[in-house]
Each structure stands twice: as C-alpha cells, then as structure tokens.
Design an enzyme around this catalytic site. Sequence first.
Site, PDB file in Angstrom:
ATOM      1  N   GLU A 242     -11.665   3.743  13.333  1.00 21.71           N
ATOM      2  CA  GLU A 242     -10.240   3.722  12.996  1.00 21.71           C
ATOM      3  C   GLU A 242      -9.534   4.979  13.489  1.00 21.71           C
ATOM      4  O   GLU A 242      -8.680   5.550  12.807  1.00 21.71           O
ATOM      5  CB  GLU A 242     -10.059   3.592  11.467  1.00 21.71           C
ATOM      6  CG  GLU A 242     -10.761   2.379  10.883  1.00 21.71           C
ATOM      7  CD  GLU A 242     -10.484   2.149   9.399  1.00 21.71           C
ATOM      8  OE1 GLU A 242      -9.531   2.758   8.872  1.00 21.71           O
ATOM      9  OE2 GLU A 242     -11.209   1.375   8.788  1.00 21.71           O
TER      10      GLU A 242
ATOM     11  N   GLU B 206     -15.381   2.449   2.291  1.00 23.89           N
ATOM     12  CA  GLU B 206     -14.853   3.569   1.493  1.00 23.89           C
ATOM     13  C   GLU B 206     -15.318   3.587   0.048  1.00 23.89           C
ATOM     14  O   GLU B 206     -14.506   3.589  -0.879  1.00 23.89           O
ATOM     15  CB  GLU B 206     -13.314   3.540   1.548  1.00 23.89           C
ATOM     16  CG  GLU B 206     -12.785   3.676   2.952  1.00 23.89           C
ATOM     17  CD  GLU B 206     -11.264   3.532   3.039  1.00 23.89           C
ATOM     18  OE1 GLU B 206     -10.593   3.665   2.015  1.00 23.89           O
ATOM     19  OE2 GLU B 206     -10.766   3.279   4.146  1.00 23.89           O
TER      20      GLU B 206
HETATM   21  O1  G3I Z   1       1.215  -8.708   2.655  1.00 21.94           O
HETATM   22  C1  G3I Z   1       2.077  -8.010   1.747  1.00 21.94           C
HETATM   23  C2  G3I Z   1       3.440  -8.572   1.764  1.00 21.94           C
HETATM   24  O2  G3I Z   1       3.384  -9.903   1.267  1.00 21.94           O
HETATM   25  C3  G3I Z   1       4.366  -7.713   0.905  1.00 21.94           C
HETATM   26  O3  G3I Z   1       5.673  -8.183   1.007  1.00 21.94           O
HETATM   27  C4  G3I Z   1       4.337  -6.269   1.362  1.00 21.94           C
HETATM   28  C5  G3I Z   1       5.169  -5.346   0.492  1.00 21.94           C
HETATM   29  O4  G3I Z   1       4.692  -4.029   0.513  1.00 21.94           O
HETATM   30  O5  G3I Z   1       3.002  -5.820   1.326  1.00 21.94           O
HETATM   31  C6  G3I Z   1       2.151  -6.561   2.171  1.00 21.94           C
HETATM   32  O6  G3I Z   1       0.850  -6.027   2.063  1.00 21.94           O
HETATM   33  C7  G3I Z   1       0.644  -4.809   2.683  1.00 21.94           C
HETATM   34  C8  G3I Z   1      -0.455  -4.975   3.729  1.00 21.94           C
HETATM   35  O7  G3I Z   1      -0.761  -3.725   4.296  1.00 21.94           O
HETATM   36  C9  G3I Z   1      -0.065  -5.932   4.852  1.00 21.94           C
HETATM   37  O8  G3I Z   1       1.002  -5.403   5.580  1.00 21.94           O
HETATM   38  C10 G3I Z   1       0.205  -3.808   1.633  1.00 21.94           C
HETATM   39  O9  G3I Z   1       1.274  -3.552   0.737  1.00 21.94           O
HETATM   40  C11 G3I Z   1      -0.232  -2.539   2.298  1.00 21.94           C
HETATM   41  O10 G3I Z   1      -0.815  -1.685   1.299  1.00 21.94           O
HETATM   42  C12 G3I Z   1      -1.275  -2.829   3.346  1.00 21.94           C
HETATM   43  O11 G3I Z   1      -1.643  -1.618   3.931  1.00 21.94           O
HETATM   44  C13 G3I Z   1      -2.831  -1.640   4.697  1.00 21.94           C
HETATM   45  C14 G3I Z   1      -3.904  -0.800   4.009  1.00 21.94           C
HETATM   46  O12 G3I Z   1      -5.047  -0.695   4.840  1.00 21.94           O
HETATM   47  C15 G3I Z   1      -4.357  -1.438   2.688  1.00 21.94           C
HETATM   48  O13 G3I Z   1      -5.006  -2.665   2.902  1.00 21.94           O
HETATM   49  C16 G3I Z   1      -2.505  -1.055   6.068  1.00 21.94           C
HETATM   50  O14 G3I Z   1      -1.631  -1.954   6.755  1.00 21.94           O
HETATM   51  C17 G3I Z   1      -3.787  -0.875   6.879  1.00 21.94           C
HETATM   52  O15 G3I Z   1      -3.513  -0.184   8.078  1.00 21.94           O
HETATM   53  C18 G3I Z   1      -4.763  -0.048   6.055  1.00 21.94           C
HETATM   54  O16 G3I Z   1      -5.957   0.075   6.787  1.00 21.94           O
HETATM   55  C19 G3I Z   1      -6.930   0.922   6.195  1.00 21.94           C
HETATM   56  C20 G3I Z   1      -8.289   0.302   6.485  1.00 21.94           C
HETATM   57  O17 G3I Z   1      -8.333  -1.027   6.044  1.00 21.94           O
HETATM   58  C21 G3I Z   1      -9.402   1.139   5.840  1.00 21.94           C
HETATM   59  N1  G3I Z   1      -9.307   2.530   6.219  1.00 21.94           N
HETATM   60  C22 G3I Z   1      -7.998   3.167   6.051  1.00 21.94           C
HETATM   61  C23 G3I Z   1      -6.918   2.359   6.778  1.00 21.94           C
HETATM   62  C24 G3I Z   1      -5.571   3.039   6.692  1.00 21.94           C
HETATM   63  O18 G3I Z   1      -5.134   3.151   5.386  1.00 21.94           O
END
Ligand code: G3I
Length: 349
Positions: free
Chosen positions: A265, A149
């Site tokens: 995805e 991205e």
């Molecule tokens: O691990 C922490 C945890 O310690 C904390 O307590 C919690 C509180 O919010 O957050 C946790 O991290 C989260 C992580 O997912 C793991 O669950 C992040 O806040 C959250 O932003 C993160 O979201 C992920 C996002 O990517 C950002 O990395 C989504 O699960 C995941 O589905 C999403 O995937 C992305 C692809 O990588 C790229 N393309 C888009 C796709 C959807 O957004």
Amino acid sequence: MKLLLAALTITGASGSDTFRDTLTTLGDKTTTKYVGAAVNEGWFSDASYSGTASDYYNLVTAENSCKFSAIQHTQGSFDFSSCDQVQKFAEDNSMAFRGHNTCWGVNNPSWLDNGNFTSPELVDILENHVTTVLKYYKGKAVAWDVVNEAISDAAPYDLKLNTWNNITADEVNTNYVDVAFRAARQADPDAKLFYNDYNVASSQGWSQGKSDAMYNMVKSMLDRGVPIDGVGLQMHVGTGYDLVDGVKANMERYGDLGLEVHITELDLVCSQKNGYDCVWSDDMEKQQGELYATLLQACLDTEACTNFETWGFTDAHSWLEDGTHPLPFDENYDQKKAVGSMLDTLAGY
Ligand code: G3I
C-alpha cells in the site's frame, strides 16, 4: 517505415513505456513479478482511470470492495458484485488480482461490531466468511490478505482490541489470527495467504518495535504450524522516508523464513500535517520520484519481494487529503517524475 514506427512505440525514453511491459521484458531476471495498484471500481467508467491502470500495471487490489463490509453487509448474505468488478477488470486486462481482506477490526458492518456475539459465535462467523470468500475466488487471486492490521501500535504490541479479539484463547487455544489463516488454507489450499500491516516495513528506526513484533508473530505462527505464505508491508509513508536499508533487511529476514513479501500500500505523502514537513515543488517531485525508484530497486534486489504496489495510482483518487500528491500519476493522469524514475529502475535492472 512500419518497423521504425513500431520501434518508436515500444521504446520510450526509459527503454519501455509501462511498468508491466518492462517487467515482461525482464522475465526471470527478477523474482518481482508485479507492479500493482489499488483500484476502486467506481472510477472504471473513466477511460483515463481504467486505461492508465490497465496500461501500466499488471496487478490490482480492490481498495474497498472485497472487505468484509462490502461482501457481507448483511449477516449470512454474501454479495460479491463489487469485488467481482475488480476481479473481472483484472481478468479482462490480463492482470493479477490480489484479495484484500477477509478479516480486519476496522470498517466492519454494524451487525458484526454491535452484535455482542460470544466467542464460539465469532469463530463461526469468521470461519464462514473466510471460507466462503476464499472458495468463491479459488484460482482467481494471486494472494489474500487473510488478516489485516491486527497488531497494536505501541509496546507490548499485543493484538488490538476489536470485535475479533473477543475470540478468546480458551475457545480456540490460540487467537483469531490463527483461526482465520487455518480456515483460509482449508478453503483454498493453493491460495497464498498473507498477513498485512502498517508501520512494519523497516526493522530499523521508528518502526523497529512494531516491525519486530510482527516478525515474531509470523515466526510463531510458522513454528506452531499455522499456514501463512507471505507478509504485506503497507508503507503509507512520506516523501522524506529514510529507512530503506531497514526495509531491505526486514524483507530479507522474512525471505529467510521462506515467506514472500509484498509491498502492498505504498504512497509517499507530501504534507505539513501529522509530523510531515513537506511543501510541494519541482524538487520535491524529483525527491519523491527518486524514493519511489529506490524502494522499487530494494524490492527488485530482494528475492522475497514479489510485488511492488501503491495504494491507488493517481493523485485524483487517493484516500489521502487532496493536495498531498502521494502517487506516481498526477490529478490529470499525467506521469509525475516517479513514473520515469521507476521505469528507469526497471529498465536498468
Ligand atoms: O460506502 C460508504 C458510502 O455508502 C457512504 O456514503 C460514505 C460516507 O462516508 O462512506 C462510504 O464508505 C467509505 C469507504 O471508504 C468507501 O468509500 C468509508 O466511510 C471510508 O471509511 C472508507 O475508507 C477506506 C478505509 O480503508 C476504510 O475501509 C479507504 O477508502 C481506503 O483507502 C482505506 O484503505 C486502507 C486499507 O484497507 C488498509 N490499510 C490502510 C488503508 C488506508 O487507510
């Protein structure tokens, strides 16, 4: 009797019971080798979760645990424990493991985003991360999203402003995308290196602008000798998505460049928010199933398309809001109509 039972267990209504078994039956009839799903190791202890993933799919991607923030949460200290769980799940279940991702502007550790690093320092950090990760998983991943991205959502579709974009052209004579890909090729010459993005799947309709920009960026990388083997088309779209012809045309033009295409995805949300107009019903489930099948058919029909993958597989665990029903299995791991439609498509190929 034994023969009859065997026949009943290996042959479902659609000719075969799972995506991976049907693909095995198809063998070399199609260049599409994988039907995959993103998984989250946090749910592996739930037998319904791990059983459905390993029964139906032959490729997995870690939803989060192989990202920069997961592996290098502390600067200079590499922790592969979570990413390893997904890679080992794949290995234990004879599935392919797809790496996601080594460089992204989102969800990075605070030491990186708040570090005020100079351009040469960022080049070192990026090269060190990409090199360490690719070497660690050498021979174990079918592909890596080296950069995720990078392209802006509106014209002129420049690179997004993020930490990595502070790597200046003067410093490396190109940009951070090139830096990451060159480091990846050097670290593992056999790894397939992918650029992955959203709103780029169709070269027609509303996504034409960004789709063309990505095509031009990737073509320019090839022209300049930057190593890249494929592109990931994410496809976070909705049940009403109507640009399948453009997806096919787009995949074909990447194929003409000699690149592979992975649908990486895919999910088909049913929502009343964010411009979607969908109310869940039996008819909508049918429409969703048919769209999953149509997109799978487009992948099967396109030589360049080697992987067809959804972002998760059960509505019980999706990054999308609860109640939006985006994936092929429901919250109870029961098959939605999408599963039968996709199996029929595979069996009929
Ligand atoms: O691990 C922490 C945890 O310690 C904390 O307590 C919690 C509180 O919010 O957050 C946790 O991290 C989260 C992580 O997912 C793991 O669950 C992040 O806040 C959250 O932003 C993160 O979201 C992920 C996002 O990517 C950002 O990395 C989504 O699960 C995941 O589905 C999403 O995937 C992305 C692809 O990588 C790229 N393309 C888009 C796709 C959807 O957004």
